[in-house]
Design a protein around this motif. Structure first.
Motif, PDB file in Angstrom:
ATOM      1  N   ALA A  20       1.560   2.635   7.909  1.00 24.30           N
ATOM      2  CA  ALA A  20       2.481   2.045   6.907  1.00 24.30           C
ATOM      3  C   ALA A  20       2.170   2.801   5.450  1.00 24.30           C
ATOM      4  CB  ALA A  20       2.661   0.518   7.025  1.00 24.30           C
ATOM      5  N   ALA A  21       0.840   2.757   5.222  1.00 22.15           N
ATOM      6  CA  ALA A  21       0.575   3.120   3.932  1.00 22.15           C
ATOM      7  C   ALA A  21       0.844   4.712   3.685  1.00 22.15           C
ATOM      8  CB  ALA A  21      -1.065   2.854   3.611  1.00 22.15           C
ATOM      9  N   ASP A  22       0.369   5.340   4.843  1.00 18.52           N
ATOM     10  CA  ASP A  22       0.574   7.041   4.766  1.00 18.52           C
ATOM     11  C   ASP A  22      -0.176   7.585   3.614  1.00 18.52           C
ATOM     12  OD1 ASP A  22       1.911   9.268   6.023  1.00 18.52           O
ATOM     13  OD2 ASP A  22       3.379   9.366   4.423  1.00 18.52           O
ATOM     14  N   ALA A  23      -1.352   7.240   3.583  1.00 25.03           N
ATOM     15  CA  ALA A  23      -2.161   7.701   2.876  1.00 25.03           C
ATOM     16  C   ALA A  23      -2.637   9.219   3.079  1.00 25.03           C
ATOM     17  CB  ALA A  23      -3.518   6.778   2.484  1.00 25.03           C
ATOM     18  N   ALA A  30       0.753  -1.267   0.231  1.00 26.28           N
ATOM     19  CA  ALA A  30       0.065   0.084  -0.205  1.00 26.28           C
ATOM     20  C   ALA A  30       0.917   1.352  -0.008  1.00 26.28           C
ATOM     21  CB  ALA A  30      -1.019  -0.013   1.231  1.00 26.28           C
ATOM     22  N   ARG A  31       1.971   1.217   0.852  1.00 29.86           N
ATOM     23  CA  ARG A  31       2.843   2.333   1.052  1.00 29.86           C
ATOM     24  C   ARG A  31       3.524   2.608  -0.619  1.00 29.86           C
ATOM     25  NH1 ARG A  31       5.169   4.681   5.118  1.00 29.86           N
ATOM     26  NH2 ARG A  31       7.058   6.052   4.928  1.00 29.86           N
ATOM     27  N   GLN A  32       3.806   1.547  -1.277  1.00 27.53           N
ATOM     28  CA  GLN A  32       4.481   1.880  -2.513  1.00 27.53           C
ATOM     29  C   GLN A  32       3.595   2.344  -3.525  1.00 27.53           C
ATOM     30  OE1 GLN A  32       7.922   0.888  -4.005  1.00 27.53           O
ATOM     31  NE2 GLN A  32       6.801   2.899  -4.745  1.00 27.53           N
ATOM     32  N   THR A  86      -6.945   7.932  -0.138  1.00 27.01           N
ATOM     33  CA  THR A  86      -7.553   7.710   1.086  1.00 27.01           C
ATOM     34  C   THR A  86      -7.533   6.239   1.556  1.00 27.01           C
ATOM     35  OG1 THR A  86      -9.220   9.551   0.528  1.00 27.01           O
ATOM     36  CG2 THR A  86      -9.955   7.576   2.021  1.00 27.01           C
ATOM     37  N   ILE A  87      -7.613   6.102   2.711  1.00 27.32           N
ATOM     38  CA  ILE A  87      -7.406   4.657   3.295  1.00 27.32           C
ATOM     39  C   ILE A  87      -8.494   4.460   4.105  1.00 27.32           C
ATOM     40  CG2 ILE A  87      -5.864   4.840   5.377  1.00 27.32           C
ATOM     41  CD1 ILE A  87      -4.483   2.164   4.477  1.00 27.32           C
ATOM     42  N   LYS A  96      -4.381  -0.122  12.560  1.00 21.33           N
ATOM     43  CA  LYS A  96      -3.735   1.356  12.611  1.00 21.33           C
ATOM     44  C   LYS A  96      -2.326   1.095  11.782  1.00 21.33           C
ATOM     45  CE  LYS A  96      -0.980   1.032  16.492  1.00 21.33           C
ATOM     46  NZ  LYS A  96       0.712   0.678  16.578  1.00 21.33           N
ATOM     47  N   ASP A  97      -1.626  -0.367  11.995  1.00 28.24           N
ATOM     48  CA  ASP A  97      -0.397  -0.609  11.563  1.00 28.24           C
ATOM     49  C   ASP A  97      -0.443  -0.088  10.128  1.00 28.24           C
ATOM     50  OD1 ASP A  97       0.769  -0.748  14.181  1.00 28.24           O
ATOM     51  OD2 ASP A  97       0.417  -3.038  14.083  1.00 28.24           O
ATOM     52  N   VAL A  98      -1.234  -1.097   9.500  1.00 26.07           N
ATOM     53  CA  VAL A  98      -1.275  -0.918   7.762  1.00 26.07           C
ATOM     54  C   VAL A  98      -1.770   0.601   7.628  1.00 26.07           C
ATOM     55  CG1 VAL A  98      -2.785  -1.545   5.881  1.00 26.07           C
ATOM     56  CG2 VAL A  98      -2.406  -3.003   7.647  1.00 26.07           C
ATOM     57  N   VAL A  99      -2.514   1.393   8.213  1.00 22.20           N
ATOM     58  CA  VAL A  99      -2.783   2.679   7.793  1.00 22.20           C
ATOM     59  C   VAL A  99      -1.424   3.728   8.052  1.00 22.20           C
ATOM     60  CG1 VAL A  99      -4.118   4.834   8.598  1.00 22.20           C
ATOM     61  CG2 VAL A  99      -5.114   2.677   8.835  1.00 22.20           C
TER      62      VAL A  99
END
Ligand SMILES: [Zn+2]
Length: 398
Positions: free
Chosen positions: A223-226, A187-189, A202-203, A218-221
């Motif tokens: 990491a993704a940094d949308a 997701a981050r990439q 937006t995530i 929250k870890d995925v959110v």
């Protein structure tokens, strides 16, 4: 319901709004302005202040606000449009027109995910996004600015896909996490590729929204940094408080609170943002159409809830659905200021509210009565068919 081309309907027109009782700017720094009149030309605000000091000569239209409050057109930061003014999710026609009657003049798509048979292969994902962008750019339902064309990212997309989407006019990503990309690093990439090419993201935050979707914690959110922490209060299932707090503390991205979410979590997120002095990051959406339906008054319902239960002045909470959203999402609208589009909602206290004024009634949890909306200086609706009746309504004087 009117559907029409977006060609400028007001070229060369001069609009004067007079007798404004209260002017809310949409700007947290100064939410109330001392002005009772506005002049707009070609749908853009050109002057504001005391009427006697403004040049009102030669107006092609004059609105007597009749002492009502003028508020920037509300922005719904999170909707799921599909085609025109139809939503297959609840098989409903005219939902966007109904939201206009709730004061919403701009909507931002978080993905056209309800299209029956929505494609999930990469070529299909891109084709759908470009089609949605084109179709809502060409036709505004009831004049509402629907910013759409928000592809839901899927495994296997490469930078070239984001580059070609951007070149085709796509400016948004649909909710990250609704497609097959569920892990933080991927997701981050993809979010980074999108950002590099000017596409905002937006995530999805929280538990699964419908069967087939999954938990985004929250870890995925983080990491993704949308760009937008989509529905931090869940859509509808919220994360535990400790995770909501971590998102407010460890990210600087927009904190989006939605109507179709968990109300207790909404208040927790609001209080956390306030405690951190980050109210400038709070933005509002509905996440409609959804399983809970379409809520034409969703944005004003969230405003009344956050002001009354969250104990914040109403003029501050109006900024969440106007200037904050515009700033966090780089939109032209959202503020009543010179150079901004003439997108307005005229409001007053609803009849027989315990509050004597608009601000007092919202602070007590009542919904405002809407008397008129304008988009790009054009009247789009008069007395709302959906809100409680406003005590006073503006009049078209000329
Ligand atoms: Zn959503």
């Amino acid at each position: 319901m009117a559907i029409e081309e977006t060609a400028k309907p007001n070229r060369g027109k001069k609009l004067v709004i007079r007798n404004i009782g209260l002017l809310l700017s949409g700007d947290l720094e100064q939410p109330i302005l001392d002005a009772d009149a506005i002049v707009a030309i070609d749908g853009v605000i050109r002057a504001m202040g005391k009427e006697k000091l403004l040049d009102a000569e030669g107006a092609s239209s004059v609105i007597d606000a009749n002492g009502t409050a003028l508020v920037p057109g509300l922005i719904d930061s999170h909707v799921h449009p599909v085609a025109g003014d139809w939503t297959p999710r609840q098989n409903q026609l005219g939902w966007i027109d109904s939201c206009l009657h709730g004061g919403v003049t701009t909507m931002i798509s978080a993905g056209e995910v309800h299209l029956p048979g929505r494609p999930k292969d990469i070529v299909g994902v891109k084709a759908l996004a470009i089609t949605a962008q084109r179709s809502f750019a060409a036709l505004r339902p009831s004049g509402v600015k629907v910013l759409a064309g928000a592809p839901v990212i899927e495994q296997g997309m490469v930078e070239e896909d984001f580059k070609s989407l951007a070149e085709a006019g796509v400016k948004l990503l649909g909710e990250v996490g609704l497609g097959s990309v569920k892990d933080g690093p991927t997701a981050r990439q993809m979010v980074a590729w999108a950002r590099k090419h000017g596409i905002q993201s937006t995530i999805h935050t929280g538990g699964p929204s419908i069967p087939g979707s999954s938990l985004i914690d929250k870890d995925v959110v983080l990491a993704a940094d949308a760009d937008v922490i989509g529905h931090i209060n869940g859509g509808h299932t919220a994360l535990p408080d400790v995770q909501i707090r971590a998102l407010c503390e460890d990210s600087q991205r927009a904190i989006e609170i939605v109507h179709n979410g968990n109300e207790r979590a909404a208040l927790f997120a609001l209080r956390t943002a306030k405690e951190l002095n980050h109210l400038d990051r709070v933005i509002l959406g509905t996440d409609a159409p959804a399983g809970s339906g379409v809520q034409p008054l969703g944005i004003i319902r969230v405003i009344a809830a956050l002001s009354s239960l969250g104990e914040l002045p109403a003029e501050v909470v109006f900024c969440f659905a106007t200037g904050n959203t515009a700033r966090m999402r780089n939109l032209e609208g959202g503020l009543i200021a010179v150079g901004r589009p003439a997108d307005f909602v005229f409001m007053d206290a609803p009849q027989h509210s315990a509050g004597k004024t608009l601000l007092e009634s919202v602070r007590l949890g009542d919904l405002p009565g809407i008397g008129m909306t304008m988009i790009d200086g054009v009247v789009r609706s008069e007395r709302s068919r959906n809100t409680p009746p406003a005590t006073r309504v503006p009049k078209i004087a000329q």
